[in-house]
Design an enzyme around this catalytic site. Structure first.
Site, PDB file in Angstrom:
ATOM      1  N   CYS A  73       0.868  -1.178   0.000  1.00 34.45           N
ATOM      2  CA  CYS A  73       0.000   0.000   0.000  1.00 34.45           C
ATOM      3  C   CYS A  73       0.904   1.227   0.000  1.00 34.45           C
ATOM      4  CB  CYS A  73      -0.867  -0.028   1.262  1.00 34.45           C
ATOM      5  SG  CYS A  73      -1.884   1.427   1.523  1.00 34.45           S
ATOM      6  N   CYS A 183      -0.772   3.833  -6.457  1.00 37.99           N
ATOM      7  CA  CYS A 183      -1.679   3.144  -5.524  1.00 37.99           C
ATOM      8  C   CYS A 183      -1.846   1.724  -6.049  1.00 37.99           C
ATOM      9  CB  CYS A 183      -3.018   3.877  -5.490  1.00 37.99           C
ATOM     10  SG  CYS A 183      -4.301   3.000  -4.572  1.00 37.99           S
TER      11      CYS A 183
HETATM   12  N1  DGL Z   1      -3.810   0.400  -2.097  1.00 34.23           N
HETATM   13  C1  DGL Z   1      -3.661   1.597  -1.323  1.00 34.23           C
HETATM   14  C2  DGL Z   1      -2.449   2.386  -1.814  1.00 34.23           C
HETATM   15  O1  DGL Z   1      -1.615   1.845  -2.491  1.00 34.23           O
HETATM   16  C3  DGL Z   1      -4.956   2.324  -1.313  1.00 34.23           C
HETATM   17  C4  DGL Z   1      -5.029   3.393  -0.259  1.00 34.23           C
HETATM   18  C5  DGL Z   1      -6.391   3.722   0.219  1.00 34.23           C
HETATM   19  O2  DGL Z   1      -7.008   2.854   0.837  1.00 34.23           O
HETATM   20  O3  DGL Z   1      -6.803   4.860   0.036  1.00 34.23           O
HETATM   21  O4  DGL Z   1      -2.274   3.544  -1.501  1.00 34.23           O
END
Ligand code: DGL
Length: 259
Positions: A73, A183
């Site tokens: 993440c 993301c």
């Molecule tokens: N997969 C997360 C990232 O890479 C998503 C973040 C979120 O939940 O806003 O930032």
């Protein structure tokens, strides 16, 4: 040690895009994936909340005896990884937007970055961006609303296309030749990005680099799983499991976890 699983966590289903890269490069490794979907999106939360959730996820994975943790993440990495490294005596691999290769290779001297508010406002991102974006115009765009739609199973919906069209417009106007996906959820909207962007724009994300770095650290620490059989993969989510199962594809199964 080597048979211990690699722990992977994300605010939700997006980190499965990173899991796929790890599984492809390290097929003998066992993995445990934790999706904190009940608390998604992280991107609009405060740095302190993101840190607290990252600590909670890490401790859950440590209880499962993980030998290394992949913070799959960008938002959690850019807001929490240095504290996690200080607090726990285990290797952490993080994921950050690939602003460096995009800026270094850009011919139009304009690159776009789509990421969460939490990532774009983090110190870590600012440091990397100012270090490598010399002479390159970086068009930052918060991907407000993208993660929730993916979590709802609407990655390729008309609503998503409308959102992306709006977010990409200023980038196309600025003549970007690279779009950085900051993301881990965003690789799941790739078909729409390819449809909406001019053909010459290259799209990059950091999933493969994370898998390579994971391998390098396991080799360095002598903790690779040397078993000849394929790894076992466990997936847990504290919200709906069906969206994640669809994104993972067969034969993977996701278990519901009250967390
Ligand atoms: N997969 C997360 C990232 O890479 C998503 C973040 C979120 O939940 O806003 O930032």
């Amino acid at each position: 040690m080597s048979k211990q699983p690699i722990g992977i966590f994300d605010s939700g289903v997006g980190g499965t895009s990173v899991f796929k890269e790890i599984q492809a490069l390290l097929p003998h490794e066992n993995t445990i994936y934790l999706a904190d979907s009940a608390n998604a999106p992280y991107g609009s939360k405060s740095p302190q909340d993101i840190l607290n959730l990252s600590i909670k996820n890490t401790e859950w994975l440590l209880n499962k005896d993980c030998k290394l943790i992949v913070v799959a993440c960008n938002t959690a990495t850019t807001n929490a990884i240095s504290e996690l490294r200080q607090k726990y005596n285990i290797p952490f691999i993080g994921i950050e937007p690939a602003i460096k290769p995009a800026s270094l290779n850009s011919k139009t001297k304009a690159v776009g970055i789509l990421a969460t508010k939490g990532t774009l406002s983090s110190k870590l991102f600012h440091n990397t961006s100012s270090l490598y974006s010399n002479g390159v115009q970086v068009i930052e765009q918060i991907g407000e609303g993208i993660v929730p739609l993916i979590e709802e199973g609407k990655a390729l919906s008309p609503e998503m296309e409308t959102l992306l069209k709006r977010y990409l417009k200023p980038m196309i106007t600025a003549n970007i030749d690279y779009l950085v996906l900051g993301c881990t959820h965003y690789p799941y909207v790739l078909p729409l990005l390819l449809k909406l962007l001019p053909k010459h724009v290259k799209i990059i994300d950091s999933g493969e680099a994370v898998a390579k770095q994971t391998k390098a650290v396991l080799v360095h620490n002598n903790t690779l799983n040397t078993s000849a059989s394929l790894g076992k993969h466990l997936f847990y989510s504290n919200a709906s499991t069906s969206v994640m199962e669809t994104l993972l594809g067969k034969p993977y199964q996701v278990d519901y976890l009250k967390f």
